[in-house]
Structure formats: structure tokens, C-alpha cells
Design an enzyme around this catalytic site. Structure first.
Site, PDB file in Angstrom:
ATOM      1  N   ARG A  57       0.812  -1.233   0.000  1.00 13.51           N
ATOM      2  CA  ARG A  57       0.000   0.000   0.000  1.00 13.51           C
ATOM      3  C   ARG A  57       0.840   1.277   0.000  1.00 13.51           C
ATOM      4  NH1 ARG A  57      -2.869  -3.179   3.504  1.00 13.51           N
ATOM      5  NH2 ARG A  57      -4.704  -4.071   2.496  1.00 13.51           N
ATOM      6  N   LYS A  94       2.052  11.466 -11.450  1.00 14.42           N
ATOM      7  CA  LYS A  94       1.198  10.530 -12.188  1.00 14.42           C
ATOM      8  C   LYS A  94       2.011   9.276 -12.467  1.00 14.42           C
ATOM      9  CE  LYS A  94      -2.039  13.470 -14.702  1.00 14.42           C
ATOM     10  NZ  LYS A  94      -2.552  13.818 -16.031  1.00 14.42           N
ATOM     11  N   GLU A 140       7.989  18.957 -25.348  1.00 11.04           N
ATOM     12  CA  GLU A 140       7.310  19.299 -24.081  1.00 11.04           C
ATOM     13  C   GLU A 140       7.829  20.645 -23.560  1.00 11.04           C
ATOM     14  OE1 GLU A 140       4.784  17.638 -22.881  1.00 11.04           O
ATOM     15  OE2 GLU A 140       5.001  15.522 -23.447  1.00 11.04           O
ATOM     16  N   GLU A 160      -5.539  17.376 -11.151  1.00 12.21           N
ATOM     17  CA  GLU A 160      -6.158  17.794 -12.403  1.00 12.21           C
ATOM     18  C   GLU A 160      -7.645  18.113 -12.295  1.00 12.21           C
ATOM     19  OE1 GLU A 160      -4.280  15.773 -15.681  1.00 12.21           O
ATOM     20  OE2 GLU A 160      -5.884  16.387 -17.033  1.00 12.21           O
ATOM     21  N   ARG A 191      -4.233  22.121 -13.928  1.00 11.86           N
ATOM     22  CA  ARG A 191      -3.285  21.112 -14.444  1.00 11.86           C
ATOM     23  C   ARG A 191      -3.628  20.701 -15.875  1.00 11.86           C
ATOM     24  NH1 ARG A 191      -0.314  16.103 -11.229  1.00 11.86           N
ATOM     25  NH2 ARG A 191       0.787  15.334 -13.044  1.00 11.86           N
ATOM     26  N   ASN A 247      -2.015  19.608 -20.909  1.00  7.47           N
ATOM     27  CA  ASN A 247      -2.451  18.754 -22.022  1.00  7.47           C
ATOM     28  C   ASN A 247      -2.516  19.505 -23.344  1.00  7.47           C
ATOM     29  OD1 ASN A 247      -2.778  16.544 -20.322  1.00  7.47           O
ATOM     30  ND2 ASN A 247      -4.808  17.281 -19.689  1.00  7.47           N
ATOM     31  N   HIS A 250      -2.206  17.750 -26.677  1.00  7.13           N
ATOM     32  CA  HIS A 250      -2.219  16.314 -26.401  1.00  7.13           C
ATOM     33  C   HIS A 250      -3.484  15.603 -26.873  1.00  7.13           C
ATOM     34  CE1 HIS A 250       1.417  17.113 -24.236  1.00  7.13           C
ATOM     35  NE2 HIS A 250       1.500  15.886 -23.740  1.00  7.13           N
ATOM     36  N   HIS A 306      -2.346  12.508 -28.673  1.00  3.70           N
ATOM     37  CA  HIS A 306      -2.625  11.157 -28.170  1.00  3.70           C
ATOM     38  C   HIS A 306      -3.389  10.335 -29.198  1.00  3.70           C
ATOM     39  CE1 HIS A 306      -2.227  12.297 -23.636  1.00  3.70           C
ATOM     40  NE2 HIS A 306      -1.114  11.760 -24.090  1.00  3.70           N
ATOM     41  N   HIS A 309       6.137  10.085 -28.564  1.00  4.14           N
ATOM     42  CA  HIS A 309       5.143  10.959 -27.945  1.00  4.14           C
ATOM     43  C   HIS A 309       5.422  12.433 -28.283  1.00  4.14           C
ATOM     44  CE1 HIS A 309       2.370  12.566 -25.025  1.00  4.14           C
ATOM     45  NE2 HIS A 309       3.351  13.257 -24.466  1.00  4.14           N
TER      46      HIS A 309
HETATM   47  N1  LIG Z   1       3.708  10.431 -15.626  1.00  3.58           N
HETATM   48  C1  LIG Z   1       3.616  11.464 -16.424  1.00  3.58           C
HETATM   49  O1  LIG Z   1       3.225  12.560 -16.030  1.00  3.58           O
HETATM   50  C2  LIG Z   1       4.022  11.297 -17.840  1.00  3.58           C
HETATM   51  C3  LIG Z   1       4.161  12.424 -18.675  1.00  3.58           C
HETATM   52  C4  LIG Z   1       4.613  12.245 -19.967  1.00  3.58           C
HETATM   53  C5  LIG Z   1       4.905  10.961 -20.439  1.00  3.58           C
HETATM   54  N2  LIG Z   1       4.743   9.896 -19.611  1.00  3.58           N
HETATM   55  C6  LIG Z   1       5.071   8.529 -20.064  1.00  3.58           C
HETATM   56  O2  LIG Z   1       6.460   8.491 -20.351  1.00  3.58           O
HETATM   57  C7  LIG Z   1       6.712   7.465 -21.310  1.00  3.58           C
HETATM   58  C8  LIG Z   1       7.685   7.982 -22.342  1.00  3.58           C
HETATM   59  O3  LIG Z   1       8.880   8.339 -21.683  1.00  3.58           O
HETATM   60  P1  LIG Z   1      10.257   8.458 -22.475  1.00  3.58           P
HETATM   61  O4  LIG Z   1      10.059   9.273 -23.684  1.00  3.58           O
HETATM   62  O5  LIG Z   1      11.271   8.873 -21.492  1.00  3.58           O
HETATM   63  O6  LIG Z   1      10.468   6.975 -23.025  1.00  3.58           O
HETATM   64  P2  LIG Z   1      11.312   5.720 -22.495  1.00  3.58           P
HETATM   65  O7  LIG Z   1      11.267   5.597 -21.043  1.00  3.58           O
HETATM   66  O8  LIG Z   1      10.847   4.563 -23.308  1.00  3.58           O
HETATM   67  O9  LIG Z   1      12.803   6.090 -22.927  1.00  3.58           O
HETATM   68  C9  LIG Z   1      13.120   6.225 -24.290  1.00  3.58           C
HETATM   69  C10 LIG Z   1      14.298   5.331 -24.679  1.00  3.58           C
HETATM   70  O10 LIG Z   1      15.528   5.900 -24.198  1.00  3.58           O
HETATM   71  C11 LIG Z   1      16.252   4.944 -23.447  1.00  3.58           C
HETATM   72  N3  LIG Z   1      17.027   5.738 -22.482  1.00  3.58           N
HETATM   73  C12 LIG Z   1      16.588   6.303 -21.339  1.00  3.58           C
HETATM   74  N4  LIG Z   1      17.536   7.090 -20.816  1.00  3.58           N
HETATM   75  C13 LIG Z   1      18.613   7.011 -21.620  1.00  3.58           C
HETATM   76  C14 LIG Z   1      19.903   7.615 -21.622  1.00  3.58           C
HETATM   77  N5  LIG Z   1      20.243   8.527 -20.697  1.00  3.58           N
HETATM   78  N6  LIG Z   1      20.751   7.295 -22.609  1.00  3.58           N
HETATM   79  C15 LIG Z   1      20.369   6.415 -23.594  1.00  3.58           C
HETATM   80  N7  LIG Z   1      19.174   5.840 -23.672  1.00  3.58           N
HETATM   81  C16 LIG Z   1      18.294   6.135 -22.699  1.00  3.58           C
HETATM   82  C17 LIG Z   1      15.210   4.026 -22.904  1.00  3.58           C
HETATM   83  O11 LIG Z   1      15.746   2.756 -22.579  1.00  3.58           O
HETATM   84  C18 LIG Z   1      14.234   3.933 -24.071  1.00  3.58           C
HETATM   85  O12 LIG Z   1      14.707   3.029 -25.034  1.00  3.58           O
HETATM   86  C19 LIG Z   1       5.355   7.068 -21.863  1.00  3.58           C
HETATM   87  O13 LIG Z   1       4.991   5.827 -21.361  1.00  3.58           O
HETATM   88  C20 LIG Z   1       4.416   8.152 -21.349  1.00  3.58           C
HETATM   89  O14 LIG Z   1       3.098   7.664 -21.153  1.00  3.58           O
HETATM   90  C21 LIG Z   1       4.318  10.035 -18.333  1.00  3.58           C
HETATM   91 ZN   LIG Z   2       3.221  14.847 -23.100  1.00  7.88          ZN
END
Ligand SMILES: NC(=O)c1ccc[n+]([C@@H]2O[C@H](COP(=O)([O-])OP(=O)(O)OC[C@H]3O[C@@H](n4cnc5c(N)ncnc54)[C@H](O)[C@@H]3O)[C@@H](O)[C@H]2O)c1
Ligand SMILES: [Zn+2]
Length: 371
Positions: free
Chosen positions: A121, A143, A185, A237, A241, A245, A248, A252, A265
Site C-alpha cells: 500500500r 502521475k 514538451e 487535475e 493542471r 495537455n 495532447h 494522443h 510521444h
Molecule cells: N507520468 C507522467 O506525467 C508522464 C508524462 C509524460 C509521459 N509519460 C510517459 O512516459 C513514457 C515515455 O517516456 P520516455 O520518452 O522517457 O520513453 P522511455 O522511457 O521509453 O525512454 C526512451 C528510450 O531511451 C532509453 N534511455 C533512457 N535514458 C537514456 C539515456 N540517458 N541514454 C540512452 N538511452 C536512454 C530508454 O531505454 C528507451 O529506449 C510514456 O509511457 C508516457 O506515457 C508520463
Molecule cells: Zn506529453
């Protein structure tokens, strides 16, 4: 190192930004009175780069770290990997005072945060984001969650980390396309909140693409400040917040209709933000010059701004928008810009207006139709 605080009363937390800022995490774990056992959750790309040295830093501070790495990629952000994570935690006897360190991009942060939010939990949680997108966006704000076969991010929680460390030196290893996607972003923060950041990006395209330290530090800091301020005012949100978006809704939907394997993304929301700027012109009188500046800035960073969908795909896009989890009472609401730096949320937009905006995204030199 810079420090920003996300203001959430007793759950306020620091974001450390700088070269080698991961070194701040062991003392944060001490401040938070976490127990000695911790698991560094990471993925198969990031583990060989940074996990041993981070584990060593925790060990030197008296902690007892383990490493749990899962296959890199969005396709791992699911409940099967979560279950494997729980099994690992149980096997290694994690307790209420144990903690999770998310070391990686947004996929790792979202999944590790979900593990931390739900195991026993809720156990301790630290974020060590290593992609530009994770440093400027996903690691801040709480999130966390995973995807279901029927949709992205459908299961999750709001679970704030105890601290975040954005290690700028980690970004040097990031592939070019991932780095550019993160910039989408940052441009968003300029449009929704900070015209000075937008101007700064216009003036620093080449230095940012070259990953000059002072420029990367400035934009990561501005982004975290803005996200922290917004989340501090509206954690779950209920209102403000929603401005995060911007771009987005269409972004999305575009990711969904291309099965998440055409656009990153950041690329999808570049197109979405340009489309939203056209809608903003129609609905709120955003001036032409601003619409052009927005499009030009995405283009300058090598991000996509054009879209040429068949009518069948356009139909799919509308269906995907209607399924967006932000839809309430069947209505898709948009975040639109009055000017660069000022947006309003909850804007109703008609299908016809969206079609007009999409028409403006068509490439100027279209291929002659094959008859
Ligand atoms: N929680 C939130 O508020 C929020 C906001 C935006 C996006 N997201 C989520 O984030 C995800 C996308 O995140 P992302 O774009 O970071 O993708 P990711 O985590 O898949 O990373 C992208 C790629 O880069 C690699 N990588 C990471 N750090 C590295 C480094 N320093 N050097 C070399 N390679 C590296 C990873 O292994 C992966 O292959 C999605 O699932 C999305 O839904 C969440
Ligand atoms: Zn985004």
C-alpha cells in the site's frame, strides 16, 4: 546544482538539477528516513549505463540496493511486468520502509512509481529521470501507472516522489530522436505559461540541439519550475493542471491510430500543438504571427508539423479522440492559446473546426493524386 521545490505542503519535494545530481539521492533517502533496503528499477538500456554507479552511491551511504531491470520500451509498461516486480520485491523482503528508485525514462518512472504506490500500500519513491522527456515532464507531478491492452495509462495513481534528481550528464547518451522529442514538451511550457522561455528557445535552437550544458540546464530548470508550480496548485487535475495537455488531444489520438509505433510521444504532440494553434486562431483569435512562430519553432528543432491523413484515418482519429480518457460527458475539450504564454482550458471545439485545423497541416507540396 539547482534545487526547485514542488510545493505540496507536507508532501513537498525537491528536484535537483545538474551534472551528477544523482549524488543527491542517498542523502534525500536519509532525510526521508527510508530504510536500508532499496530497489533501483530500470530498463535494459539504462541499466548498463548508470545502475552500477548509482547503486554504489547508495551503498556508500549505508543503503542496501538491488537492481531490477526490465526490457526497455513502451511495450513493457504493463501489468505483467508489474507482477514480476512485485515478485522480486517479495523475494527480497521489501518492507514498509524500503524504497524504489526509478532510474530511466518515462516508462521506468511510470512503472516504478506504480510499483512503489501499490506494494504494501505504498513504499518510498525517488525519481532519477534519464531522458529529456522524463526530466522535464514525467518525473514531476506524481502521475504513475501502466497501460492496458485497451488503452494507454488506464491504470494508475497519483503518487508523488520524495525527491527527483535530473542528472544532466545522463542526457549525453540519449539518442538524437529521443532528445528532440523531449524538446516538444519544453516548447509546450513556453506556449502555455512562459513567453520568455519560448523566446529563449527561438534564440537557442543550435545550442540546445548541441546539448550545451548551460542551455540544457536552463530549459530543464524552467520546465520543472513550471510543472512544479502547476502541480502545486492543482495536484489531481481538477482545473489548472489541464493546461499541461495542450496539444495532447490530437497528439494522443495520433499515437493511438498509428499503434504507438510511428511517432514518439514528443513528435505526436508537436503535430498536436501546431493543430491546436490553428484551432486557437479560429476560436480565440491567436494571431497569425504566433501561429507561424509556433510552427517554425517545432520545425527548427526537427520535429514534425505536417499531417496528411486519408479520410479513413481521419475518421479513426476522431474515434480515438472520443475515447480519450480526458473526455467527459462525451465532449472533447481542448486547451487553446490566447497568445504565446497564455492558454485557457475546457474549450469546446466542433468537428468541423478540427477538420479545418487538420487541413492546415497538409504538406504544401502534396504528391499529385494517383489516379
Ligand atoms: N507520468 C507522467 O506525467 C508522464 C508524462 C509524460 C509521459 N509519460 C510517459 O512516459 C513514457 C515515455 O517516456 P520516455 O520518452 O522517457 O520513453 P522511455 O522511457 O521509453 O525512454 C526512451 C528510450 O531511451 C532509453 N534511455 C533512457 N535514458 C537514456 C539515456 N540517458 N541514454 C540512452 N538511452 C536512454 C530508454 O531505454 C528507451 O529506449 C510514456 O509511457 C508516457 O506515457 C508520463
Ligand atoms: Zn506529453
Amino acid at each position: 546544482m539547482d534545487k526547485i521545490v514542488v510545493p505540496l505542503k507536507e508532501r513537498s519535494y525537491p528536484i535537483w538539477i545538474g551534472e551528477e545530481s544523482l549524488s543527491a539521492l542517498p542523502s534525500e533517502a536519509q532525510r526521508l528516513k527510508f530504510g536500508s533496503r532499496c530497489v533501483i528499477v530500470t530498463d535494459s538500456n539504462v541499466a548498463p549505463l548508470f545502475s552500477d554507479s548509482l547503486a554504489q552511491q547508495f551503498r556508500s551511504a549505508g543503503f542496501d540496493p538491488l537492481i531490477y531491470a526490465f526490457p526497455a520500451g513502451e511495450s513493457s509498461k504493463n501489468l505483467k511486468i508489474v507482477e514480476k516486480g512485485y515478485a522480486f520485491f517479495a523475494q527480497h523482503r521489501l518492507e514498509r520502509k524500503s524504497f524504489v528508485v526509478a532510474l530511466g525514462g518515462g516508462v521506468v518512472g511510470d512503472l516504478a512509481g506504480f510499483l512503489a504506490a501499490t506494494y504494501l500500500r505504498g513504499i518510498g519513491f525517488l525519481q532519477a529521470p534519464t531522458t529529456l522527456l522524463a526530466q522535464v515532464d514525467s518525473s514531476v507531478g506524481g502521475k504513475v501507472g501502466v497501460n492496458l491492452p485497451s488503452g494507454k495509462n488506464l491504470v494508475g495513481a497519483f503518487y508523488q516522489p520524495g525527491a527527483v534528481a535530473c542528472d544532466l550528464s545522463a542526457l549525453r547518451a540519449l539518442p538524437e530522436r529521443e532528445f528532440r522529442a523531449g524538446i516538444a514538451e519544453i516548447i509546450k511550457y513556453g506556449i502555455i505559461y512562459d513567453p520568455a522561455l519560448f523566446d529563449y528557445l527561438e534564440r537557442n535552437v543550435q545550442p540546445l540541439l548541441a546539448r550545451e550544458s548551460s542551455v540544457v540546464a536552463h530549459v530543464v530548470k524552467c520546465s520543472c519550475e513550471i510543472k512544479g508550480e502547476v502541480v502545486g496548485q492543482d495536484e489531481t487535475e481538477g482545473g489548472l493542471r489541464a493546461i499541461l495537455n495542450y496539444g495532447h488531444t490530437i497528439g494522443h489520438a495520433l499515437e493511438a491510430i498509428s499503434s504507438y509505433n510511428v511517432y514518439l510521444h514528443g513528435e505526436a504532440i508537436s503535430i498536436g500543438q501546431v493543430a491546436a494553434s490553428h484551432l486557437s486562431a479560429m476560436q480565440l483569435g491567436l494571431n497569425d504571427e504566433s501561429v507561424q512562430r509556433i510552427r517554425n519553432l517545432f520545425q527548427a528543432f526537427g520535429l514534425p508539423t505536417e499531417l496528411n491523413l486519408t479520410s479513413a484515418k481521419t475518421e479513426k482519429l476522431f474515434q480515438a479522440m472520443a475515447l480519450d480518457k480526458k473526455v467527459s460527458a462525451g465532449e472533447v475539450k481542448f486547451v487553446l492559446a490566447e497568445r504565446i504564454g497564455k492558454v485557457v482550458w475546457g474549450q469546446k471545439v466542433s468537428r468541423q473546426q478540427i477538420e479545418l485545423a487538420l487541413a492546415k497541416l497538409k504538406p504544401s507540396k502534396t504528391q499529385p493524386a494517383k489516379v
